[in-house]
Design a protein around this motif. Structure first.
Motif, PDB file in Angstrom:
ATOM      1  N   SER A  48      65.651  35.686  35.592  1.00 28.98           N
ATOM      2  CA  SER A  48      64.712  36.492  36.290  1.00 28.98           C
ATOM      3  C   SER A  48      63.097  36.283  35.575  1.00 28.98           C
ATOM      4  CB  SER A  48      64.713  37.971  36.381  1.00 28.98           C
ATOM      5  OG  SER A  48      63.482  38.567  37.043  1.00 28.98           O
ATOM      6  N   ALA A  49      63.268  36.452  34.151  1.00 23.06           N
ATOM      7  CA  ALA A  49      62.058  36.337  33.220  1.00 23.06           C
ATOM      8  C   ALA A  49      61.654  34.903  33.392  1.00 23.06           C
ATOM      9  CB  ALA A  49      62.511  36.822  31.701  1.00 23.06           C
ATOM     10  N   HIS A  50      62.106  33.995  33.543  1.00 25.12           N
ATOM     11  CA  HIS A  50      61.886  32.339  33.428  1.00 25.12           C
ATOM     12  C   HIS A  50      61.957  31.951  34.906  1.00 25.12           C
ATOM     13  CE1 HIS A  50      61.631  32.118  29.088  1.00 25.12           C
ATOM     14  NE2 HIS A  50      62.548  32.947  28.923  1.00 25.12           N
ATOM     15  N   ALA A  51      62.057  32.591  35.754  1.00 24.01           N
ATOM     16  CA  ALA A  51      62.117  32.029  37.170  1.00 24.01           C
ATOM     17  C   ALA A  51      60.772  31.517  37.516  1.00 24.01           C
ATOM     18  CB  ALA A  51      62.776  33.164  38.124  1.00 24.01           C
ATOM     19  N   HIS A  52      59.805  31.867  37.112  1.00 22.72           N
ATOM     20  CA  HIS A  52      58.351  31.541  37.836  1.00 22.72           C
ATOM     21  C   HIS A  52      57.602  30.791  36.546  1.00 22.72           C
ATOM     22  CE1 HIS A  52      58.697  34.181  41.036  1.00 22.72           C
ATOM     23  NE2 HIS A  52      59.070  35.257  40.370  1.00 22.72           N
ATOM     24  N   CYS A  53      58.299  30.219  35.513  1.00 22.60           N
ATOM     25  CA  CYS A  53      57.881  29.547  34.560  1.00 22.60           C
ATOM     26  C   CYS A  53      57.298  28.055  34.890  1.00 22.60           C
ATOM     27  CB  CYS A  53      58.949  29.044  33.326  1.00 22.60           C
ATOM     28  SG  CYS A  53      59.089  30.495  32.179  1.00 22.60           S
ATOM     29  N   GLU A  54      56.082  27.789  35.070  1.00 20.49           N
ATOM     30  CA  GLU A  54      55.819  26.483  35.520  1.00 20.49           C
ATOM     31  C   GLU A  54      54.360  26.041  35.024  1.00 20.49           C
ATOM     32  OE1 GLU A  54      53.969  26.674  39.929  1.00 20.49           O
ATOM     33  OE2 GLU A  54      55.256  28.716  39.760  1.00 20.49           O
ATOM     34  N   TRP A  55      53.877  24.856  35.399  1.00 19.95           N
ATOM     35  CA  TRP A  55      52.581  24.399  34.816  1.00 19.95           C
ATOM     36  C   TRP A  55      51.439  25.089  35.966  1.00 19.95           C
ATOM     37  CZ3 TRP A  55      52.544  22.343  30.640  1.00 19.95           C
ATOM     38  CH2 TRP A  55      53.610  21.604  29.815  1.00 19.95           C
ATOM     39  N   TYR A  56      50.310  25.325  35.354  1.00 22.10           N
ATOM     40  CA  TYR A  56      49.450  25.994  35.962  1.00 22.10           C
ATOM     41  C   TYR A  56      48.140  24.775  35.536  1.00 22.10           C
ATOM     42  CZ  TYR A  56      52.064  29.961  37.233  1.00 22.10           C
ATOM     43  OH  TYR A  56      53.286  30.653  37.723  1.00 22.10           O
ATOM     44  N   SER A  57      47.190  24.683  36.439  1.00 26.91           N
ATOM     45  CA  SER A  57      46.120  23.782  36.396  1.00 26.91           C
ATOM     46  C   SER A  57      44.993  23.866  37.196  1.00 26.91           C
ATOM     47  CB  SER A  57      46.784  22.423  36.446  1.00 26.91           C
ATOM     48  OG  SER A  57      45.727  21.333  36.209  1.00 26.91           O
ATOM     49  N   GLU A  66      33.868  16.527  34.304  1.00 22.37           N
ATOM     50  CA  GLU A  66      35.279  16.835  34.760  1.00 22.37           C
ATOM     51  C   GLU A  66      35.655  17.734  33.705  1.00 22.37           C
ATOM     52  OE1 GLU A  66      38.750  14.947  36.420  1.00 22.37           O
ATOM     53  OE2 GLU A  66      37.410  15.207  38.094  1.00 22.37           O
ATOM     54  N   VAL A  67      35.895  19.005  33.786  1.00 24.53           N
ATOM     55  CA  VAL A  67      36.726  19.910  33.000  1.00 24.53           C
ATOM     56  C   VAL A  67      38.021  20.192  33.581  1.00 24.53           C
ATOM     57  CG1 VAL A  67      36.796  22.256  31.912  1.00 24.53           C
ATOM     58  CG2 VAL A  67      34.735  20.731  32.017  1.00 24.53           C
ATOM     59  N   SER A  68      39.146  19.856  33.003  1.00 22.03           N
ATOM     60  CA  SER A  68      40.546  20.071  33.303  1.00 22.03           C
ATOM     61  C   SER A  68      41.311  21.007  32.503  1.00 22.03           C
ATOM     62  CB  SER A  68      41.290  18.975  33.742  1.00 22.03           C
ATOM     63  OG  SER A  68      40.867  18.278  34.534  1.00 22.03           O
ATOM     64  N   ILE A  69      42.102  22.184  32.857  1.00 15.91           N
ATOM     65  CA  ILE A  69      42.930  22.960  32.012  1.00 15.91           C
ATOM     66  C   ILE A  69      44.454  22.983  32.514  1.00 15.91           C
ATOM     67  CG2 ILE A  69      43.222  25.287  31.085  1.00 15.91           C
ATOM     68  CD1 ILE A  69      40.412  26.011  31.261  1.00 15.91           C
ATOM     69  N   THR A  70      45.259  22.629  31.769  1.00 19.56           N
ATOM     70  CA  THR A  70      46.910  22.737  32.265  1.00 19.56           C
ATOM     71  C   THR A  70      47.610  23.223  30.912  1.00 19.56           C
ATOM     72  OG1 THR A  70      46.599  20.557  33.742  1.00 19.56           O
ATOM     73  CG2 THR A  70      48.663  21.192  32.928  1.00 19.56           C
ATOM     74  N   THR A 101      46.932  21.445  27.557  1.00 16.82           N
ATOM     75  CA  THR A 101      46.006  20.260  27.191  1.00 16.82           C
ATOM     76  C   THR A 101      44.726  20.913  28.103  1.00 16.82           C
ATOM     77  OG1 THR A 101      45.484  17.958  27.475  1.00 16.82           O
ATOM     78  CG2 THR A 101      46.791  18.884  29.236  1.00 16.82           C
ATOM     79  N   ILE A 102      43.662  20.767  27.530  1.00 15.88           N
ATOM     80  CA  ILE A 102      42.289  20.875  27.810  1.00 15.88           C
ATOM     81  C   ILE A 102      41.308  20.009  27.595  1.00 15.88           C
ATOM     82  CG2 ILE A 102      40.311  22.502  27.726  1.00 15.88           C
ATOM     83  CD1 ILE A 102      43.542  23.507  25.771  1.00 15.88           C
ATOM     84  N   SER A 103      40.690  19.425  28.757  1.00 16.58           N
ATOM     85  CA  SER A 103      39.920  18.160  28.740  1.00 16.58           C
ATOM     86  C   SER A 103      38.614  18.413  29.228  1.00 16.58           C
ATOM     87  CB  SER A 103      40.560  16.852  29.189  1.00 16.58           C
ATOM     88  OG  SER A 103      40.610  17.114  30.785  1.00 16.58           O
TER      89      SER A 103
END
Length: 333
Positions: A17-26, A35-39, A192-194
């Motif tokens: 349950s604690a890791h069920a929603h682990c994912e990449w956000y961007s 262009e600024v990107s945050i992931t 990663t931040i660009s």
């Protein structure tokens, strides 16, 4: 045994349950003229969205204070008043000017934020540049020694009436550092931040390196620019300066007029088309990439090879690629 098994099932269910929603956000937005990107990887959707918002807000704050084009910015205020009297500056501005002066001394003036004394009169969208007479008149104002930084009093003064400064060679690198620190303080370990050609990489990509591409300097016209070189990276900052970022072709001479100005001439640098620097912080790799671009292949490589924790890749106008001593030639397309 049955009770133990039941406890194990409950425990495993809790872990799942604690890791069920682990994912990449961007998120990607237009800020600081680029262009600024945050992931990043996160296990809490609500907190992840808040961190994305906080990161973009920090980028916008820095743009408001460091842009020479926003009249209310601290930088624009300095350019209006610092030649008349010393101006009290923020601790952030003091850090950036002090760091810029460090690189000016290190490179014997190849990096110089007073390039804006002439650079202000270039307009790449309108394909305009200063006349020779205007350039000659303003060139004496390009000299970092005109900047009188009093770190004790927290003031900055310009010792020449025509001096302007521009932090374009360090601001984006500093900005990605700030957002990376914000994420790390919140417990993020993979990100990663660009911002344009400047990136800060936090950790790895969940067990594998991030693959960062160095753009083909002469592929700028394509919608999806080809990566000339691919680098597997983790826990590092990377900055690329290129003559393809802001430029126009002079219709009379056929010369490429771009935004990386040689402080000694007030004109666009010739000979190098792309420089990529690897190092620990964006506030170092950003000014280093500009410095090496201005210095050229031989002097630029010598500088990087003399410093610990820095590497570089240089592409000259013939398309030849040069690597600093600590780099093996990576995968090329």
């Amino acid at each position: 045994m049955k009770k133990l098994a039941a406890r194990c099932v409950i425990l495993l269910a809790g872990i799942y349950s604690a890791h069920a929603h682990c994912e990449w956000y961007s998120d990607t937005q237009g800020i600081m003229g680029t262009e600024v990107s945050i992931t990043f990887w996160h296990d809490d959707p609500a907190q992840a969205q808040q961190l994305l918002a906080d990161g973009m807000a920090e980028m916008r704050r820095l743009d408001r204070e460091l842009s020479p084009w926003i009249e209310s910015s601290e930088l624009a205020t300095l350019n209006r008043l610092a030649a008349k009297a010393p101006q009290k500056i923020s601790s952030e501005m003091l850090f950036l000017v002090d760091k810029s002066l460090y690189f000016s001394h290190l490179t014997h003036g190849a990096f110089d934020i007073t390039f804006a004394s002439v650079g202000w009169f270039y307009d790449y969208r309108e394909k305009k540049q200063p006349s020779e007479a205007q350039r000659s008149a303003l060139l004496p104002a390009i000299n970092y020694r005109w900047l009188k930084l009093d770190k004790t009093a927290g003031t900055l003064a310009y010792a020449h009436d025509n001096v302007r400064i521009d932090l374009g060679g360090i601001a984006k690198g500093y900005a990605v550092d700030r957002v990376a620190q914000l994420l790390e303080n919140a417990g993020v370990r993979n990100a990663t931040i660009s911002a344009g050609g400047d990136s800060q990489i936090v950790g790895d990509k969940r067990g594998k390196p991030w693959i960062i591409g160095i753009k083909n300097p002469r592929d700028g016209g394509k919608e999806e620019a080809e990566a000339a070189i691919l680098l597997p990276l983790e826990n590092t900052a990377i900055s690329t300066s290129g003559d393809y970022e802001r430029y126009f072709i002079d219709q009379k001479t056929g010369e490429r007029v771009h935004h990386i100005i040689n402080p000694r001439t007030g004109k666009s640098v010739e000979g190098v088309v792309s420089v990529t620097i690897l190092g620990p912080r964006g506030s170092d790799t950003d000014p280093m990439s500009t410095s090496v671009f201005v210095l050229g292949v031989e002097k630029g490589l010598a500088l990087v090879n003399s410093l610990a924790n820095f590497e570089c890749i240089i592409i000259d106008k013939t398309g030849k690629v040069f690597y600093s001593d600590g780099l093996m030639p990576p995968q090329q397309n």
